[in-house]
Design a protein around this motif. Sequence first.
Motif, PDB file in Angstrom:
ATOM      1  N   PHE A 246      41.541   5.007   8.753  1.00 25.24           N
ATOM      2  CA  PHE A 246      41.138   3.605   8.905  1.00 25.24           C
ATOM      3  C   PHE A 246      41.609   2.779   7.714  1.00 25.24           C
ATOM      4  O   PHE A 246      41.567   3.233   6.560  1.00 25.24           O
ATOM      5  N   THR A 247      42.036   1.543   8.003  1.00 22.16           N
ATOM      6  CA  THR A 247      42.462   0.625   6.945  1.00 22.16           C
ATOM      7  C   THR A 247      41.728  -0.718   6.982  1.00 22.16           C
ATOM      8  O   THR A 247      41.894  -1.518   6.068  1.00 22.16           O
ATOM      9  N   HIS A 248      40.946  -0.952   8.029  1.00 21.40           N
ATOM     10  CA  HIS A 248      40.244  -2.231   8.146  1.00 21.40           C
ATOM     11  C   HIS A 248      38.743  -2.084   8.379  1.00 21.40           C
ATOM     12  O   HIS A 248      38.002  -3.034   8.209  1.00 21.40           O
ATOM     13  N   GLY A 249      38.290  -0.909   8.781  1.00 21.52           N
ATOM     14  CA  GLY A 249      36.881  -0.701   9.062  1.00 21.52           C
ATOM     15  C   GLY A 249      36.599  -0.637  10.543  1.00 21.52           C
ATOM     16  O   GLY A 249      37.397  -1.060  11.375  1.00 21.52           O
ATOM     17  N   THR A 250      35.440  -0.089  10.882  1.00 23.86           N
ATOM     18  CA  THR A 250      35.048   0.011  12.288  1.00 23.86           C
ATOM     19  C   THR A 250      34.651  -1.345  12.832  1.00 23.86           C
ATOM     20  O   THR A 250      34.450  -2.307  12.087  1.00 23.86           O
ATOM     21  N   SER A 251      34.514  -1.400  14.135  1.00 25.40           N
ATOM     22  CA  SER A 251      34.103  -2.646  14.784  1.00 25.40           C
ATOM     23  C   SER A 251      32.773  -3.157  14.228  1.00 25.40           C
ATOM     24  O   SER A 251      32.626  -4.339  13.895  1.00 25.40           O
ATOM     25  N   GLU A 252      31.804  -2.254  14.126  1.00 25.96           N
ATOM     26  CA  GLU A 252      30.489  -2.678  13.656  1.00 25.96           C
ATOM     27  C   GLU A 252      30.514  -3.048  12.178  1.00 25.96           C
ATOM     28  O   GLU A 252      29.815  -3.968  11.755  1.00 25.96           O
ATOM     29  N   GLN A 253      31.296  -2.363  11.383  1.00 26.93           N
ATOM     30  CA  GLN A 253      31.406  -2.715   9.971  1.00 26.93           C
ATOM     31  C   GLN A 253      32.006  -4.105   9.803  1.00 26.93           C
ATOM     32  O   GLN A 253      31.509  -4.911   9.010  1.00 26.93           O
ATOM     33  N   ARG A 254      33.044  -4.393  10.552  1.00 25.74           N
ATOM     34  CA  ARG A 254      33.702  -5.693  10.421  1.00 25.74           C
ATOM     35  C   ARG A 254      32.761  -6.828  10.830  1.00 25.74           C
ATOM     36  O   ARG A 254      32.654  -7.844  10.135  1.00 25.74           O
ATOM     37  N   ALA A 255      32.065  -6.636  11.939  1.00 26.31           N
ATOM     38  CA  ALA A 255      31.120  -7.667  12.379  1.00 26.31           C
ATOM     39  C   ALA A 255      29.961  -7.803  11.398  1.00 26.31           C
ATOM     40  O   ALA A 255      29.512  -8.913  11.088  1.00 26.31           O
ATOM     41  N   SER A 256      29.483  -6.670  10.886  1.00 27.71           N
ATOM     42  CA  SER A 256      28.342  -6.687   9.971  1.00 27.71           C
ATOM     43  C   SER A 256      28.658  -7.410   8.669  1.00 27.71           C
ATOM     44  O   SER A 256      27.845  -8.207   8.172  1.00 27.71           O
ATOM     45  N   TRP A 257      29.845  -7.174   8.119  1.00 31.11           N
ATOM     46  CA  TRP A 257      30.182  -7.832   6.855  1.00 31.11           C
ATOM     47  C   TRP A 257      30.488  -9.311   7.051  1.00 31.11           C
ATOM     48  O   TRP A 257      30.175 -10.141   6.184  1.00 31.11           O
ATOM     49  N   PHE A 258      31.066  -9.675   8.181  1.00 30.48           N
ATOM     50  CA  PHE A 258      31.227 -11.105   8.471  1.00 30.48           C
ATOM     51  C   PHE A 258      29.868 -11.773   8.536  1.00 30.48           C
ATOM     52  O   PHE A 258      29.644 -12.841   7.958  1.00 30.48           O
TER      53      PHE A 258
END
Length: 278
Positions: A246-258
């Motif tokens: 992985f280079t950008h993060g999981t779906s839930e990680q990306r949504a969570s940090w936004f």
Amino acid sequence: MRLRGVRRSSNVEDRRRRSGGGGIAPIGGIGLLVVLAIGYFAGIDVTPLLGDLSGQSGAPRQISAEEERAAEFSSQVLATTEEVWTQIFPEQVGRSYAAPVLVLFSGQTQSPCGGASGATGPFYCPIDQKAYLDTEFFATLSRQLGASGDFASAYVIAHEVAHHVQNELGILGKVDEARRSSGQTQANALTVRLELQADCLAGVWATHVDGLLEPGDIEEALNAARMIGDDRLQRRAGQVPQPHTFTHGTSEQRASWFARGYDSGDIRACNTFSAEQL
């Protein structure tokens, strides 16, 4: 997103009239866009699936009405990032903010960080402090990746500008140095933290343009973050998700940090590098 009356940024370099399409051959149209988007976001090498990207013709290309609208939209969104970060930096960082340039291109172009094409997707080059965007990516995002809505596209621009914010803060240089002295798995893990921090900073931007938001805008951004998570895109490419790649993060990680950035409105809430769990 309510952009009527919002100024257009002057920090836009439009290269789209330069013909650089070349011969992207055995895959065409929508299929090509999907392959390129998945390759960019999931870190998958799509080169074997593409034809020769090197051919260029010297004749200037015509800009369609849809492309003109995409350019105007991108310029206005960029202007909102300028307003927000110019306000935030003195308040939260204690110094002024220097805005990046957004390069719009079609097909392919060159940057000091290497060649830019549809295969690279939107990206930021810290060497010239410019973000590069083929606006055709908006169509890929909406029609093929399931991230529709103008605020989903605005999120993409805000994410790339967030990399410039990281560069202004000295974060990009430190991470790059750490990656060069690390093995591939550790380098990928550092990149994930960098990308999730950019998602969080995009959320900080979003909360400061609240007066321009329409109902459903934040949901569009959160959906876009989920649609371009590494795990989802690797599954879409027919792979079993492999976290070490992985280079950008999981779906839930990306949504969570936004969401974390949006809820806090504070750069300090976006320290992914000190977080024990992402």
